[in-house]
Design a protein around this motif. Structure first.
Motif, PDB file in Angstrom:
ATOM      1  N   UNK A  32      -6.549  -9.339  -0.599  1.00 58.03           N
ATOM      2  CA  UNK A  32      -7.353 -10.118   0.348  1.00 58.03           C
ATOM      3  C   UNK A  32      -8.224 -11.141  -0.376  1.00 58.03           C
ATOM      4  N   UNK A  33      -8.583 -10.825  -1.617  1.00 61.11           N
ATOM      5  CA  UNK A  33      -9.398 -11.754  -2.407  1.00 61.11           C
ATOM      6  C   UNK A  33      -8.558 -12.889  -3.006  1.00 61.11           C
ATOM      7  N   UNK A  34      -7.288 -12.915  -2.694  1.00 57.53           N
ATOM      8  CA  UNK A  34      -6.459 -14.033  -3.114  1.00 57.53           C
ATOM      9  C   UNK A  34      -5.760 -13.861  -4.460  1.00 57.53           C
ATOM     10  N   UNK A  35      -5.768 -12.639  -4.975  1.00 56.18           N
ATOM     11  CA  UNK A  35      -5.087 -12.424  -6.253  1.00 56.18           C
ATOM     12  C   UNK A  35      -3.616 -12.093  -6.019  1.00 56.18           C
ATOM     13  N   UNK A  36      -2.797 -12.385  -7.020  1.00 56.67           N
ATOM     14  CA  UNK A  36      -1.396 -11.974  -6.988  1.00 56.67           C
ATOM     15  C   UNK A  36      -1.340 -10.541  -7.506  1.00 56.67           C
ATOM     16  N   UNK A  37      -1.260  -9.595  -6.567  1.00 57.80           N
ATOM     17  CA  UNK A  37      -1.425  -8.189  -6.932  1.00 57.80           C
ATOM     18  C   UNK A  37      -0.091  -7.536  -7.267  1.00 57.80           C
ATOM     19  N   UNK A  38      -0.070  -6.802  -8.378  1.00 58.51           N
ATOM     20  CA  UNK A  38       1.075  -5.962  -8.712  1.00 58.51           C
ATOM     21  C   UNK A  38       0.646  -4.508  -8.526  1.00 58.51           C
ATOM     22  N   UNK A  39       1.345  -3.817  -7.626  1.00 58.48           N
ATOM     23  CA  UNK A  39       1.013  -2.420  -7.327  1.00 58.48           C
ATOM     24  C   UNK A  39       2.319  -1.651  -7.163  1.00 58.48           C
ATOM     25  N   UNK A  72     -12.476  -2.153   6.974  1.00 57.05           N
ATOM     26  CA  UNK A  72     -11.786  -0.856   6.941  1.00 57.05           C
ATOM     27  C   UNK A  72     -10.306  -1.013   6.590  1.00 57.05           C
ATOM     28  N   UNK A  73      -9.810  -2.251   6.606  1.00 60.77           N
ATOM     29  CA  UNK A  73      -8.375  -2.462   6.381  1.00 60.77           C
ATOM     30  C   UNK A  73      -7.852  -1.892   5.054  1.00 60.77           C
ATOM     31  N   UNK A  74      -8.594  -1.999   3.938  1.00 59.61           N
ATOM     32  CA  UNK A  74      -8.054  -1.411   2.710  1.00 59.61           C
ATOM     33  C   UNK A  74      -7.963   0.115   2.779  1.00 59.61           C
ATOM     34  N   UNK A  75      -8.783   0.723   3.634  1.00 61.75           N
ATOM     35  CA  UNK A  75      -8.846   2.184   3.677  1.00 61.75           C
ATOM     36  C   UNK A  75      -8.002   2.766   4.796  1.00 61.75           C
ATOM     37  N   UNK A 122      -3.744  -8.322   9.541  1.00 61.85           N
ATOM     38  CA  UNK A 122      -5.021  -8.228   8.842  1.00 61.85           C
ATOM     39  C   UNK A 122      -4.765  -8.047   7.344  1.00 61.85           C
ATOM     40  N   UNK A 123      -3.620  -7.440   7.033  1.00 58.95           N
ATOM     41  CA  UNK A 123      -3.187  -7.281   5.651  1.00 58.95           C
ATOM     42  C   UNK A 123      -3.119  -8.635   4.922  1.00 58.95           C
TER      43      UNK A 123
END
Ligand code: ANZ
Ligand code: ZN
Length: 870
Positions: A67-74, A772-775, A793-794
């Motif tokens: 959500x903070x705009x990073x390119x996330x690897x998970x 609450x969306x991340x949780x 919202x994701x």
């Protein structure tokens, strides 16, 4: 309105995310990368609550940075080799691969039901040839770079399971599974030369500022750097040997005047020589060998020794001599395999001295103790102090004495060499990676009588594990295979033999984080890609891996750098070790553990009583323990997800205690989480109704009521973000509870300015859903859609905070009466002087002080101070 139904909504959103490829991350995405990783699971068959906690935390971090705009690897994968699969194979007559792959499928379905934001396109399982092929290739690279050796070493051998055991697998001298007394064997084993990196691994710990201090301390101790002295003791001539001196390693040369014996390891060459002509000694050595080599075992075991008959000259006391023993607590692979014992200041030496009636002479006087009366009883004195009873060292501190004695011995000669040499030692041993087991990555080596030990040519990789193995004989099924090991030498073409040892599973987990960056590449990594993603920004897992896995990964990353596969030293920038999940224990009157699902707990007042759910028999409530099969106090994540939904389980896992501490799973806690979910859903419903009823909504109003609410909202957005970044999930949850309360109050308010209030409420509820969306991502999507927002919202960016709304705008002004401080008053910033004056004069305390007098003058310095002059 209707109740929120997680059972219906959760699978729906999981499908939506899946279809939208929401969590697939591209290597060439230009945004700043963020790599979050939870320690990958062993595919034992089912996930447990510890996994739920671990992955819930990682998922919050992943979704937040997205959500903070990073390119996330998970990513997610499977630590899929290891002994349990072989045991299951033996029990069920199944191939370990079949068992493992079935478990992976089952656990993957469970993880998917949790709604984790994982990029499943990057999934890897270490037991697949596509993975271990690259591990074999790197093994060969590392061998060619001189980072691998093959040497004879003492190992713990389980005679029943017919395999080598790691030190950690030897418990009280017995094999952890077979219970057989572990023997010592000399075997030729493969090693990674991690000890070459001891100093570097130690020094770089200081740079790991985002690691828990306790983990860094554990690694520091494990590496165990000690600076000491190698010291030669002159042997008195003896018929038993031609040796003329014994070399010891000591870190306490300052205690030399308190020396009362010399002890050799049972494996010391001089011991071996003497034992050849001394049957009693030979028997003693054999006895020592029957007990394990595990350091831990040795530390607990009784200190035993045997006098060899030899004596050495005392190096600093003219005319005195010291007896030479062989002792079971002296290890051959540390220092020189020989010590001098100073019983007054070392506990092992003291135990030994008491047993064999050797002198105990204190030479370090603890600070504050009296030299005349100080004596050693059962406890060695290891605290700092001043040297005494020590001739030319008397009066020095321990450190000064170490220096002085080192210089003294450097200037003397024994056998033509300096008697003392300063030396640094590390406790860290080379990493023995050979396992005599089937279910592991084959070590890619061929043994040829003519050519020697030859790496398998890279074009012939992978060396694949054969599937047609049988476990009817104990030991290594690979070795028993009728044909697998018989090959031709790649060099001379003659008959040769494959290495049948497989790699320790810790090798598999030492580089999987790098493989995730390019999981389908034809090479182990694509260096440019790996360097862009690595180091892992946030790694999360159990503290039980504080030493081995994390240390091996730190070494392996350096070895990968040396062989050109990555260009970095440290694999994990941030490390977080989460606490365990605990539960109450229950016992029947017959003393048997009873699972929570069979227990009903009733509370009357302060009293809690439990009974069996069907029989009604009374049940004793026991202590709260880590969830474990042995105590039956486990709660199955599947059942929780089926009853309450994944969001509730995730929320509860994050809410109840700080993430580094243990969290106690309780029915009441889960129900509270579930109620909160419904409360949010109701609030959303009420907000929608209010919005529908009003024709004119004003967003962003400065109206008092609206502004108070907007401030609460913006403050919550700000602090929840900070708390997630600091991994203080429980505090983030508490902020969200507070905000929800404020919003619920606002929704129920009869208001003077409904247009502004409803606007603020609508804004606030939308922000709440984003928080609450991340949780609770499924609930959040449902609410987001209900609120009429477009998109997921994701995918919504983390809400912006208006800094003006974060400013706290009350000020506290001190009140002085005739120059003396008499009280204070809190007012809104910028309150006009006349108003402040009025407020001050109406305060009880001021009225009392004035006692009817009329002030001559009142000076208000706006936002600073109030001066009353009478
Ligand atoms: C004399 C002495 C006096 C010691 C005293 C200690 C206290 P660290 O610090 O962990 O490196 N030692 C040396 N080699 C050993 C071996 N192979 N097996 C078992 N023990 C060994 O420990 C170094 C100390 O452990 C050394 O210092 C030696 O005992 C012992 F008051 O020397 B000391
Ligand atoms: Zn050959």
């Amino acid at each position: 309105g209707e109740r929120y139904n997680p059972r219906e909504m959760e699978p729906k959103w999981q499908q939506v995310w899946n279809d939208a490829k929401s969590f697939v991350s591209a290597n060439d995405d230009p945004r700043e990368p963020y790599y979050v990783l939870e320690m990958f699971p062993y595919p034992s068959g089912r996930i447990h609550m510890g996994h739920v906690r671990n992955y819930s935390m990682g998922d919050v971090v992943a979704r937040y940075y997205r959500a903070k705009g990073r390119n996330v690897l998970h990513p997610m994968g499977w630590d899929a080799f290891g002994l349990p699969a072989e045991n299951a194979a033996i029990e069920r007559g199944m191939n370990p691969g079949t068992w493992t792959r079935q478990n992976i499928e089952a656990m993957k379905a469970q993880l998917k039901s949790m709604g984790l934001s994982i990029d499943w396109t990057r999934e890897i399982a270490t037991c697949e040839p596509e993975y271990y092929k690259h591990q074999q290739s790197m093994f060969i690279d590392m061998m060619q770079a001189g980072l691998v050796t093959r040497k004879k070493s003492k190992v713990n051998w389980d005679p029943v399971d017919m395999t080598v055991l790691a030190n950690e697998q030897v418990i009280d001298g017995k094999g952890w599974r077979s219970g057989a007394v572990v023997e010592q064997r000399e075997l030729t084993q493969w090693f990674f030369k991690i000890s070459d990196y001891a100093e570097e691994l130690l020094e770089a710990l200081d740079g790991l500022t985002e690691w828990p201090e306790k983990v860094r301390i554990m690694q520091r101790n494990w590496i165990g750097k000690s600076e000491g002295l190698r010291l030669l003791f002159e042997l008195l001539p003896d018929d038993a040997t031609a040796a003329t001196s014994i070399e010891v390693f000591t870190t306490r040369p300052d205690t030399i005047f308190g020396a009362s014996f010399i002890a050799l390891s049972p494996d010391h060459p001089l011991t071996t020589e003497l034992a050849a002509g001394n049957p009693a000694l030979a028997e003693f050595v054999a006895e020592c060998h029957r007990h394990g080599t595990a350091t831990e075992t040795l530390e607990k075991a009784e200190k035993l020794g045997l006098f060899t008959g030899l004596r050495v000259k005392h190096p600093v006391i003219e005319g005195a001599t010291l007896p030479v023993y062989v002792a079971n607590f002296v290890l051959m692979d540390y220092g020189t395999g020989a010590i001098f014992g100073c019983p007054a200041h070392d506990q092992r030496d003291l135990d030994f001295a008491r047993k064999y009636d050797l002198p105990v002479v204190p030479v370090v006087l603890p600070d504050g103790a009296d030299a005349a009366s100080f004596a050693i009883a059962d406890e060695a004195a290891t605290d700092p102090g001043v040297i005494y009873n020590s001739g030319f060292l008397d009066g020095l501190t321990v450190d000064a004495a170490k220096k002085a004695i080192a210089e003294h011995f450097a200037g003397r000669k024994v056998d033509g060499q300096p008697q003392g040499k300063v030396e640094v030692n590390y406790r860290l041993r080379d990493w023995g990676l050979s396992r005599q087991r089937y279910w592991g990555a084959p070590i890619p080596i061929i043994h040829c009588e003519t050519c020697g030990t030859i790496p398998v040519p890279k074009k012939d990789l992978p060396v694949v594990l054969p599937a047609d193995v049988s476990f009817d004989k104990p030991g290594n099924a690979l070795d028993h295979h009728p044909t697998w090991k018989h090959v031709n030498c790649p060099q001379c073409g003659g008959a040769a033999r494959r290495e049948t040892d497989t790699m320790d599973t810790f090798v598999d987990s030492s580089w999987y984080f790098a493989r995730f960056t390019a999981p389908h590449a034809e090479t182990p990594t694509i260096p440019a890609v790996a360097n862009r993603w690595l180091p892992v920004d946030q790694y999360i897992g159990g503290v039980e891996h504080a030493i081995l896995h994390l240390l091996y990964s730190r070494f392996f990353t350096r070895a990968m750098k040396a062989t050109g596969h990555v260009d970095l030293d440290e694999p994990f920038k941030g490390l977080f070790t989460q606490g365990m999940v605990t539960h109450e224990t229950y016992k029947s009157s017959a003393g048997e553990w009873v699972p929570p699902t069979e227990v009903v707990v009733e509370t009357t007042g302060e009293q809690r009583a439990a009974r069996h759910i069907t029989s009604g028999a009374p049940i004793a409530i026991g202590s709260v323990e880590k969830m474990s099969k042995s105590k039956k106090n486990v709660v199955d994540p599947d059942e929780i997800v089926a009853t309450y939904g994944a969001d509730t389980a995730r929320w509860f896992m994050l809410s109840d205690s700080p993430p580094e501490r243990d969290v106690q799973w309780t029915e009441a806690g889960v129900e509270g989480a579930s109620r909160f979910q419904q409360r949010v859903w109701r609030l959303v419903g009420e907000t929608i109704a209010l919005v529908e009823q009003s024709s004119d909504i004003v967003r962003g109003s400065d109206d008092d009521e609206a502004k108070t609410l907007r401030k609460a909202v913006h403050r919550a957005v700000h602090t929840v973000g900070e708390d997630i970044e600091g991994l203080r999930f429980n505090r983030a949850v508490a902020q969200i509870y507070e905000l929800t309360n404020a919003l619920v109050r606002a929704a129920g308010l009869a208001s003077a300015a409904p247009a502004a209030r409803i606007g603020a409420l609508q804004e606030g509820v939308e922000r709440l859903i984003q928080l609450i969306a991340p949780m609770m991502p499924h609930l959040a999507e449902t609410c987001w859609q209900a609120l009429g927002k477009t998109g997921l919202v994701t995918d919504a960016p983390w809400p912006e905070v208006d800094p003006a709304l974060l400013v706290d705008d009350t000020v506290t002004l001190p009140i002085q009466v005739n120059g003396k401080r008499r009280g204070e008053i809190a007012v809104a910033k910028g309150t006009p002087s006349a108003e402040v004056e009025k407020l001050v004069l109406s305060m009880d305390e001021i009225v009392r002080i004035l006692a009817g007098q009329v002030p001559k003058k009142i000076v208000v310095v706006p936002d600073r101070i109030v001066n009353v002059v009478v």
